[in-house]
Design a protein around this motif. Structure first.
Motif, mmCIF file in Angstrom:
data_model
loop_
_atom_site.group_PDB
_atom_site.id
_atom_site.type_symbol
_atom_site.label_atom_id
_atom_site.label_comp_id
_atom_site.label_asym_id
_atom_site.label_seq_id
_atom_site.Cartn_x
_atom_site.Cartn_y
_atom_site.Cartn_z
ATOM 1 N N LYS A 36 0.842 -1.198 0.000
ATOM 2 C CA LYS A 36 0.000 0.000 0.000
ATOM 3 C C LYS A 36 0.879 1.251 0.000
ATOM 4 N N VAL A 37 0.374 2.337 -0.587
ATOM 5 C CA VAL A 37 1.144 3.573 -0.694
ATOM 6 C C VAL A 37 0.314 4.738 -0.161
ATOM 7 N N ILE B 210 -4.744 2.416 -2.716
ATOM 8 C CA ILE B 210 -3.772 2.289 -3.805
ATOM 9 C C ILE B 210 -2.605 1.398 -3.416
ATOM 10 N N VAL C 191 0.296 2.688 -8.723
ATOM 11 C CA VAL C 191 1.123 3.878 -8.924
ATOM 12 C C VAL C 191 1.982 3.724 -10.173
ATOM 13 N N PRO D 95 -1.122 9.082 -11.620
ATOM 14 C CA PRO D 95 -1.596 8.380 -10.427
ATOM 15 C C PRO D 95 -2.279 9.316 -9.431
ATOM 16 N N ILE E 158 -2.915 9.173 -5.094
ATOM 17 C CA ILE E 158 -2.524 8.425 -3.907
ATOM 18 C C ILE E 158 -3.186 9.060 -2.692
ATOM 19 N N SER E 159 -3.696 8.241 -1.799
ATOM 20 C CA SER E 159 -4.344 8.752 -0.592
ATOM 21 C C SER E 159 -3.356 9.476 0.309
ATOM 22 N N VAL F 234 -6.897 12.779 -1.241
ATOM 23 C CA VAL F 234 -5.976 12.134 -2.178
ATOM 24 C C VAL F 234 -5.060 13.176 -2.804
#
Length: 393
Positions: A130-131, A174, A179, A190, A192-193, A224
């Motif tokens: 996870k990112v 994500i 990504v 992308p 990302i949260s 995000v």
């Protein structure tokens, strides 16, 4: 001949030449990456499990220590920083169980391509990691926060990501592979949260943070990050994030409020099913995007006098829901167009529908995307008005 064949077959058997015992490894659950502004160096931070603390059933386990230990290292390159941290760790760092990568906001603004390239090349790290991107805090500080309920903070934060996207739909769940796809896809970008710390940062890394009912510091999944050419451009929050998820067909459940007569947000509708289809066409050498959304839901709360046994009232409510959905989707589209960042994959849709036209417009896609016409069609259906047909007086 038999002896020769036997010896030859034995030589083909695999051995344990590169074995690593469990008690020789430091299992990394999360990794943070920051940029030191004064020197321009990378600072890597590792959240390593303390086995004796998280396994109370074992001899000597279940102690009073913290479930994880934080180790950090700084160097000019990311790879050197990772290896240099071994000076402080009594065991060899093991990355195959790493669940979370936290990217500092500073490095996200400079660009994440080199960072993602490092993780793609590393054979131990998984693309299912996870990112997250930090908001107003360094990644190192984020990894030090101890989380309630879950002993290992990395597990707690990743489950927060999964749950809040599923039931609230204001962030994206994500992984590293998502990504990478966003960075390499033609015309795509992308999202990302984000994650921030709520409460007293300096108290969040102490075990006392977990020894009271009202925790002093918490990690909160918030909004995000919108990227352009691999760099963080701005943050999206609230309804705009939900609009992104609608377009990306990632809405599982959420709550939408509508007005009722003179009352604002008087009726709450729970989305229980949602399906989005995105198609593209080219008219007069200009792309046109069609977004079709079909969703179903239940009435969860009513704070105004309305008779839900009447079909016309249900129809009015469905129409309000459709208008609110279209509004949130178009808000997300306008923000992305203002940044010329195709976070929705509209370019891929055009490429699928008309490859020849895409070849002509892909070099100037960012400019074209900012001016593209988007048509949104929403069909909403309320299946149940709830157990109570009319609100209590």
């Amino acid at each position: 001949i038999r002896t020769f064949l036997l010896l030859w077959m034995v030589s083909l058997l695999t051995g344990c030449w590169n074995k690593r015992e469990l008690n020789e490894m430091a299992i990394v659950m999360a990794m943070g990456v920051d940029k030191v502004e004064e020197t321009g160096e990378y600072r890597v931070t590792f959240q390593v499990v303390n086995p004796g603390t998280v396994a109370p059933g074992t001899t000597g386990g279940g102690g009073n220590g913290t479930p994880v230990t934080i180790f950090s290292g700084t160097e000019k390159t990311l790879f050197k920083a990772v290896r240099k941290t071994s000076q402080k760790v009594p065991r060899q760092l093991f990355f195959s169980h790493m669940k979370l990568l936290v990217i500092g906001e500073t490095i996200a603004k400079e660009g994440i391509q080199d960072l993602i390239d490092f993780f793609e090349r590393n054979p131990e790290t998984r693309l299912t990691t996870k990112v997250l991107v930090t908001r107003d805090v360094e990644a190192e500080s984020m990894l030090k926060i101890l989380t309630p309920v879950e002993k290992i903070p990395a597990n707690g934060i990743t489950r927060q990501m999964e749950l809040t996207e599923k039931v609230w739909a204001e962030n994206v769940n994500i992984e590293m592979v998502d990504v990478v796809k966003g960075l390499v896809s033609e015309g795509g970008e992308p999202v990302i949260s984000g994650v921030k710390i709520v409460g007293k940062l300096e108290e969040g890394n102490k075990k006392s943070n977990l020894e009271q009912t009202d925790t002093v510091a918490l990690a909160e999944i918030k909004g995000v990050a919108l990227f352009k050419e691999g760099k963080l451009r701005r943050w999206l929050d609230g309804d705009k994030v939900r609009g992104v998820l609608w377009i990306q067909n990632k809405i599982e459940s959420s709550i939408i409020t509508t007005d009722c007569k003179d009352q604002k947000d008087a009726i709450s509708i729970e989305i229980v099913r949602s399906k989005t289809g995105v198609t593209a066409g080219v008219l007069a050498r200009k792309p046109l995007i069609h977004i079709n959304i079909r969703q179903e839901g239940y009435v969860g709360e009513v704070t105004c006098p309305i008779d839900l046994t009447k079909k016309e009232e249900i129809t009015k409510l469905e129409n309000e829901w459709e208008r609110e959905t279209k509004k949130q989707v178009m808000e997300a589209v306008k923000v992305a167009q203002s940044e010329k960042s195709d976070i929705f994959g509209f370019g891929e849709a055009v490429s699928r529908e008309n490859p020849k036209a895409w070849e002509k417009m892909k070099k100037e896609w960012n400019k074209t995307f900012a001016e593209i016409e988007v048509d949104v069609n929403v069909d909403a259906f309320i299946r149940l008005p709830g157990k109570l047909k009319n609100p209590l007086d």
